[in-house]
Design a protein around this motif. Structure first.
Motif, PDB file in Angstrom:
ATOM      1  N   PHE A   1     -59.080   7.866  17.163  1.00  0.00           N
ATOM      2  CA  PHE A   1     -59.462   6.905  17.071  1.00  0.00           C
ATOM      3  C   PHE A   1     -59.845   6.436  16.028  1.00  0.00           C
ATOM      4  O   PHE A   1     -60.909   7.312  15.429  1.00  0.00           O
ATOM      5  N   VAL A   2     -59.297   6.223  15.128  1.00  0.00           N
ATOM      6  CA  VAL A   2     -59.321   5.610  13.792  1.00  0.00           C
ATOM      7  C   VAL A   2     -59.712   4.174  13.545  1.00  0.00           C
ATOM      8  O   VAL A   2     -58.890   3.505  13.564  1.00  0.00           O
ATOM      9  N   LEU A   3     -61.394   3.737  13.150  1.00  0.00           N
ATOM     10  CA  LEU A   3     -61.066   2.678  12.521  1.00  0.00           C
ATOM     11  C   LEU A   3     -61.077   2.148  10.879  1.00  0.00           C
ATOM     12  O   LEU A   3     -61.982   2.928   9.920  1.00  0.00           O
ATOM     13  N   THR A   4     -60.072   1.449  10.841  1.00  0.00           N
ATOM     14  CA  THR A   4     -60.366   1.098   9.257  1.00  0.00           C
ATOM     15  C   THR A   4     -60.227  -0.155   8.414  1.00  0.00           C
ATOM     16  O   THR A   4     -60.582  -1.209   9.600  1.00  0.00           O
ATOM     17  N   GLY A   5     -61.341  -0.673   7.558  1.00  0.00           N
ATOM     18  CA  GLY A   5     -61.261  -1.801   7.054  1.00  0.00           C
ATOM     19  C   GLY A   5     -59.705  -2.383   7.221  1.00  0.00           C
ATOM     20  O   GLY A   5     -58.855  -2.019   6.620  1.00  0.00           O
ATOM     21  N   ASP A   6     -59.567  -3.854   6.756  1.00  0.00           N
ATOM     22  CA  ASP A   6     -58.338  -4.131   6.022  1.00  0.00           C
ATOM     23  C   ASP A   6     -58.011  -4.350   5.229  1.00  0.00           C
ATOM     24  O   ASP A   6     -57.083  -4.005   4.176  1.00  0.00           O
ATOM     25  N   GLY A   7     -59.042  -4.151   3.829  1.00  0.00           N
ATOM     26  CA  GLY A   7     -58.623  -3.913   2.689  1.00  0.00           C
ATOM     27  C   GLY A   7     -58.421  -2.531   2.177  1.00  0.00           C
ATOM     28  O   GLY A   7     -57.022  -2.494   1.511  1.00  0.00           O
ATOM     29  N   GLU A   8     -58.260  -1.171   2.999  1.00  0.00           N
ATOM     30  CA  GLU A   8     -57.740  -0.195   3.081  1.00  0.00           C
ATOM     31  C   GLU A   8     -56.149  -0.568   3.368  1.00  0.00           C
ATOM     32  O   GLU A   8     -55.203   0.500   2.720  1.00  0.00           O
ATOM     33  N   LEU A   9     -55.534  -0.740   3.887  1.00  0.00           N
ATOM     34  CA  LEU A   9     -54.639  -1.230   4.584  1.00  0.00           C
ATOM     35  C   LEU A   9     -53.917  -1.722   3.178  1.00  0.00           C
ATOM     36  O   LEU A   9     -52.216  -1.741   2.790  1.00  0.00           O
ATOM     37  N   GLN A  10     -54.038  -1.879   1.768  1.00  0.00           N
ATOM     38  CA  GLN A  10     -53.136  -2.128   0.375  1.00  0.00           C
ATOM     39  C   GLN A  10     -52.909  -0.615   0.306  1.00  0.00           C
ATOM     40  O   GLN A  10     -52.066  -0.285  -0.823  1.00  0.00           O
ATOM     41  N   GLU A  11     -54.029   0.106   0.822  1.00  0.00           N
ATOM     42  CA  GLU A  11     -53.519   1.888   0.065  1.00  0.00           C
ATOM     43  C   GLU A  11     -52.071   2.167   0.582  1.00  0.00           C
ATOM     44  O   GLU A  11     -51.790   2.561   1.762  1.00  0.00           O
ATOM     45  N   GLY A  12     -51.816   3.036  -0.100  1.00  0.00           N
ATOM     46  CA  GLY A  12     -49.844   3.798   0.082  1.00  0.00           C
ATOM     47  C   GLY A  12     -50.437   4.712   1.619  1.00  0.00           C
ATOM     48  O   GLY A  12     -49.601   4.953   2.192  1.00  0.00           O
ATOM     49  N   SER A  13     -51.187   5.778   1.231  1.00  0.00           N
ATOM     50  CA  SER A  13     -50.845   6.274   2.341  1.00  0.00           C
ATOM     51  C   SER A  13     -51.552   5.776   3.354  1.00  0.00           C
ATOM     52  O   SER A  13     -51.224   7.176   4.375  1.00  0.00           O
ATOM     53  N   VAL A  14     -52.463   5.509   3.699  1.00  0.00           N
ATOM     54  CA  VAL A  14     -52.384   4.309   5.088  1.00  0.00           C
ATOM     55  C   VAL A  14     -51.032   3.861   5.406  1.00  0.00           C
ATOM     56  O   VAL A  14     -50.374   4.830   6.904  1.00  0.00           O
ATOM     57  N   TRP A  15     -49.795   3.932   5.019  1.00  0.00           N
ATOM     58  CA  TRP A  15     -48.643   3.777   5.432  1.00  0.00           C
ATOM     59  C   TRP A  15     -47.432   4.599   5.253  1.00  0.00           C
ATOM     60  O   TRP A  15     -46.799   4.830   6.094  1.00  0.00           O
ATOM     61  N   GLU A  16     -47.808   5.571   4.521  1.00  0.00           N
ATOM     62  CA  GLU A  16     -47.073   6.949   4.833  1.00  0.00           C
ATOM     63  C   GLU A  16     -47.693   7.339   6.349  1.00  0.00           C
ATOM     64  O   GLU A  16     -46.970   8.225   7.379  1.00  0.00           O
ATOM     65  N   ALA A  17     -49.227   7.360   6.490  1.00  0.00           N
ATOM     66  CA  ALA A  17     -49.336   8.148   7.743  1.00  0.00           C
ATOM     67  C   ALA A  17     -48.466   7.632   8.676  1.00  0.00           C
ATOM     68  O   ALA A  17     -48.495   8.118  10.187  1.00  0.00           O
ATOM     69  N   ALA A  18     -49.067   6.287   8.429  1.00  0.00           N
ATOM     70  CA  ALA A  18     -48.392   5.223   9.354  1.00  0.00           C
ATOM     71  C   ALA A  18     -46.622   5.404  10.612  1.00  0.00           C
ATOM     72  O   ALA A  18     -45.990   6.037  11.499  1.00  0.00           O
ATOM     73  N   MET A  19     -46.278   6.103   9.396  1.00  0.00           N
ATOM     74  CA  MET A  19     -44.145   6.105   9.539  1.00  0.00           C
ATOM     75  C   MET A  19     -44.801   7.337   9.924  1.00  0.00           C
ATOM     76  O   MET A  19     -43.961   7.721  10.558  1.00  0.00           O
ATOM     77  N   PHE A  20     -45.425   8.603   9.970  1.00  0.00           N
ATOM     78  CA  PHE A  20     -44.940   9.776  10.392  1.00  0.00           C
ATOM     79  C   PHE A  20     -45.820   9.696  11.890  1.00  0.00           C
ATOM     80  O   PHE A  20     -44.735  10.702  12.242  1.00  0.00           O
ATOM     81  N   ALA A  21     -46.921   8.933  11.673  1.00  0.00           N
ATOM     82  CA  ALA A  21     -47.254   8.553  13.312  1.00  0.00           C
ATOM     83  C   ALA A  21     -46.539   8.521  14.349  1.00  0.00           C
ATOM     84  O   ALA A  21     -46.155   9.395  15.082  1.00  0.00           O
ATOM     85  N   SER A  22     -45.771   7.206  13.935  1.00  0.00           N
ATOM     86  CA  SER A  22     -44.761   7.302  15.017  1.00  0.00           C
ATOM     87  C   SER A  22     -43.305   8.121  14.950  1.00  0.00           C
ATOM     88  O   SER A  22     -42.953   8.516  15.646  1.00  0.00           O
ATOM     89  N   SER A  23     -43.077   8.464  14.134  1.00  0.00           N
ATOM     90  CA  SER A  23     -41.740   9.423  13.859  1.00  0.00           C
ATOM     91  C   SER A  23     -42.392  11.429  14.651  1.00  0.00           C
ATOM     92  O   SER A  23     -41.091  11.103  15.039  1.00  0.00           O
ATOM     93  N   ARG A  24     -43.402  10.564  15.004  1.00  0.00           N
ATOM     94  CA  ARG A  24     -43.823  12.495  15.342  1.00  0.00           C
ATOM     95  C   ARG A  24     -44.132  11.399  17.021  1.00  0.00           C
ATOM     96  O   ARG A  24     -45.029  12.318  18.002  1.00  0.00           O
ATOM     97  N   ASN A  25     -44.484  10.853  16.955  1.00  0.00           N
ATOM     98  CA  ASN A  25     -44.343  10.001  18.495  1.00  0.00           C
ATOM     99  C   ASN A  25     -45.737   9.984  18.746  1.00  0.00           C
ATOM    100  O   ASN A  25     -46.572  10.993  20.156  1.00  0.00           O
ATOM    101  N   LEU A  26     -46.860  10.113  18.393  1.00  0.00           N
ATOM    102  CA  LEU A  26     -48.426  10.226  18.278  1.00  0.00           C
ATOM    103  C   LEU A  26     -49.153   9.256  19.093  1.00  0.00           C
ATOM    104  O   LEU A  26     -49.377   8.555  18.522  1.00  0.00           O
TER     105      LEU A  26
END
Length: 264
Positions: free
Chosen positions: A139-164
């Motif tokens: 489980f990961v807790l982020t703030g909403d301001g963090e979602l402006q970081e590109g690294s979040v969306w890279e991780a999101a794309m990776f997580a779905s591609s690996r079906n985590l």
């Protein structure tokens, strides 16, 4: 088990005590996350405070590491360490820093401070569990301001591609960051649709409704799961609620007394 609302009140009081005694900030953003953390640690995470390094434990990553006071307060209420240890928070020579640090106290899984890294860490842990056929969840807790970081969306794309499917992200959507309203800095909406387009299952929920939080965080999913928790910055203290200045504000004695009265 003690009523969750009672636990949440105790945690909010501890946050105010810690911040006032240390003359520390990040109070509003800590208060907005309390109910999420209480739901996780008292009803969702498979953990044992007497065995904080159990290899089969669920892992929690606090990506918004500036709200360390909230995590420390919840861990102490859950029995990971004595509540009295909170008195040294953010003071010279203390091992309990104002930004969360790995192993500062039992139960802290990772360090955090600079936003945008937590989901990448969580995706790596989830992949490791998948490879090992382990049953623990991340489980990961982020703030909403963090979602402006590109690294979040890279991780999101990776997580779905690996079906985590063992990975859950919780977004503390309190609408504020250091510079003001999040969507005035970089707009995030339509946030739910963006996560869906990255292959995630999405739930949006009142982030202060403890029973609903417990229910949605215990869900199983066919994809990585994100819970967008709509919260109020400064929740529980009327003069802090929805106020950007309580990201970095420091309590005066009078403000502290008034705040304690409100959360008690």
């Amino acid at each position: 088990m003690e009523n969750l609302a009672v636990v949440a009140k105790k945690v909010r009081k501890s946050i105010l005590d810690m911040a006032y005694n240390a003359k520390d900030s990040h109070i509003g953003c800590a208060l907005s996350s309390v109910d999420v953390l209480v739901a996780l640690y008292f009803c969702v995470l498979r953990i044992d405070p007497s065995k904080p390094k159990n290899s089969q434990r669920d892992r929690f990553i606090l990506s918004k590491g500036h709200i360390a006071s909230a995590l420390y307060a919840v861990l102490s209420e859950r029995g990971f360490f004595p509540i009295e240890d909170l008195y040294s928070f953010a003071k010279d020579g203390s091992n309990i820093p104002s930004h969360v640090a790995h192993d500062a106290v039992p139960g802290v899984e990772t360090s955090g401070g600079s936003g945008g890294h937590g989901l990448s860490l969580g995706a790596g842990m989830a992949l490791s569990a998948q490879i090992d056929n382990a049953s623990y969840r991340i489980f990961v807790l982020t703030g909403d301001g963090e979602l402006q970081e590109g690294s979040v969306w890279e991780a999101a794309m990776f997580a779905s591609s690996r079906n985590l499917t063992n990975l859950t992200l919780i977004v503390d959507r309190n609408m504020f960051q250091t510079w003001g309203r999040v969507d005035d800095v970089v707009a995030l909406e339509p946030l739910a649709e963006r996560f869906r387009s990255f292959g995630w299952d999405v739930d949006e929920i009142d982030g202060h409704n403890l029973p609903k939080l417990v229910g949605v965080l215990n869900k199983t999913s066919a994809n990585p799961h994100v819970v967008i928790a709509r919260t109020i910055k400064g929740r529980g203290v009327s003069f802090m609620e929805g106020k950007a200045e309580w990201h970095n504000g420091v309590l005066t004695e009078e403000q502290y007394k008034n705040a304690i009265q409100e959360v008690s």
